[in-house]
Enzyme design. Structure first.
Site, PDB file in Angstrom:
ATOM      1  CG  HIS A 140      -1.984  -1.085   1.143  1.00 22.40           C
ATOM      2  ND1 HIS A 140      -2.561  -1.528  -0.027  1.00 22.40           N
ATOM      3  CD2 HIS A 140      -2.548  -1.825   2.154  1.00 22.40           C
ATOM      4  CE1 HIS A 140      -3.436  -2.492   0.248  1.00 22.40           C
ATOM      5  NE2 HIS A 140      -3.441  -2.691   1.544  1.00 22.40           N
ATOM      6  CG  HIS A 213      -7.503  -1.093   2.900  1.00 25.04           C
ATOM      7  ND1 HIS A 213      -8.022  -1.865   3.923  1.00 25.04           N
ATOM      8  CD2 HIS A 213      -6.496  -1.816   2.365  1.00 25.04           C
ATOM      9  CE1 HIS A 213      -7.338  -2.995   4.011  1.00 25.04           C
ATOM     10  NE2 HIS A 213      -6.404  -2.999   3.082  1.00 25.04           N
ATOM     11  CD  GLU A 345      -8.077  -3.968  -0.140  1.00 14.84           C
ATOM     12  OE1 GLU A 345      -7.011  -3.367  -0.359  1.00 14.84           O
ATOM     13  OE2 GLU A 345      -8.137  -5.031   0.508  1.00 14.84           O
TER      14      GLU A 345
END
Length: 381
Positions: A140, A213, A345
């Site tokens: 991420h 998220h 996601e």
């Protein structure tokens, strides 16, 4: 990856709105109503103030978003009896989002969502070493991804919030100055829905993969886990991963196995057959590279809440909150337990910069990254 050569620039807030950021009301944590909607003081990071903005419609759908991490804090929608409930996981205060171990609750993640193997990739013969923050890989965006920065508010009204952030060349090791805009909106155009639009431009070739998220629990906390919620994913294939959740390059079919969600089933039904739980990228088959299509749906039999997910993206990461372990305290003092929420996601595939067979994620100067996801809400008897 879909790119468009131009986007409409979004107007910046007036100086009077900026000046309002220092009012005593915000320091007292009161809601401030302006001609462009409402916001609430949410905390301070260093010398920067953080705010929570509310957008809503007249059908009972309400979202609360903060400029820290462009994070979705709350999402309220009615159950079959008309009782409102917050269907996403989060914290009561900014300190929760700042704590070590916060599992990206509600945040926009980037510059590259999901994982990049060995924290490195090569573009035009140049190898870029980026920040490793999970088992020698990048997750991420690195240690300080987009979830850990304060975004600029470009536009806000009762139903729209537009945030922007400039990620500078070399940030977390990524090349190029990347200008990003994220728009949250609630519009009747898409039904009773929250939509998120992502756009980005760069001055140097760089990988880009943006997503939200959020952890959903459609029972709004009545059930501590999502194991009895029913999920459908309109996908025949998924990307196989190794023990560190990095794709091997293999694409496997879901037919008649625990990864098969083509017909809606309880999330807990086959969970024990997946080592570590679900944390996999499902491939969305589409007839062309463009267009919004339905890719998943989620139903909570207890509340009757139903969520339909549509996107322009080629994949969706289904994650069952496997790393939640009860040590985090969420809203109202409640512990967040394993499987307490699930993520859908929408994304490009993990480790695509190192997987030539996966859809391209390299954004070039003169191109515009443009993706959108819609979460539609309704109820069933």
């Amino acid at each position: 990856m879909k790119f468009f050569v131009s986007i409409a620039l979004i107007s910046v807030l007036t100086c009077s709105m900026i000046a309002a950021c220092n009012t005593s009301k915000e320091k007292d944590k009161e809601i401030i109503v302006t001609e462009n909607g409402s916001k609430k003081y949410f905390g301070t990071i260093g010398s920067d103030s953080v705010y929570a903005y509310t957008i809503k419609n007249n059908k009972g759908l309400k979202a609360v978003i903060t400029n820290y991490g462009a994070t979705l804090l709350e999402l309220w929608t009615p159950d079959r009896s008309g009782i409102m409930g917050d269907v996403v996981l989060g914290y009561d205060s900014l300190s929760g989002y700042l704590q070590k171990g916060n599992p990206y609750f509600g945040a926009i993640v980037g510059r590259y969502a999901n994982r990049i193997g060995h924290a490195a990739f090569t573009i035009d013969g140049v190898t870029y070493k980026i920040t490793a923050n999970e088992n020698g890989n990048t997750l991420h965006g690195g240690l300080k991804g987009f979830n850990r920065v304060i975004w600029t508010i470009d536009q806000v009204n009762d139903s729209i919030l537009v945030l922007s952030y400039t990620s500078h060349d070399g940030e977390e090791g990524f090349p190029g100055n990347l200008s990003v805009k994220v728009e949250y909106g609630i519009s009747s155009k898409y039904g009773n829905a929250l939509f998120i639009t992502y756009t980005a431009m760069t001055d140097k070739k760089t990988p880009v993969n943006l997503t939200n998220h959020t952890y959903f629990n459609l029972s709004a906390g009545r059930d501590s886990t999502i194991l009895d919620e029913e999920l459908a994913i309109h996908s025949d294939k998924y990307t196989v991963v190794n023990n560190l959740l990095i794709p091997t390059g293999e694409i496997a079919g879901v037919q008649n196995g625990p990864m098969d969600f083509r017909k809606r089933k309880k999330i807990g039904k086959d969970l024990a057959r997946i080592k570590g739980g679900y944390d996999h990228n499902f491939i969305i088959e589409r007839k062309s590279d463009s267009g919004m299509i339905g890719i998943a749906s989620l139903y909570d039999p207890g509340s009757g809440r139903f969520m339909n997910v549509l996107t322009t993206q080629p994949g969706v990461q289904f994650y069952t909150g496997n790393f939640l372990d009860g040590t985090l305290t969420g809203r109202d003092g409640k512990k967040v337990v394993k499987y307490g929420g699930l993520c859908l996601e929408t994304q490009h595939f993990p480790d695509s910069p190192n997987q030539p067979a996966f859809p391209n994620t390299i954004l070039e100067p003169g191109q515009t990254y443009n993706e959108m996801t819609i979460y539609q809400f309704s109820t069933k008897p």
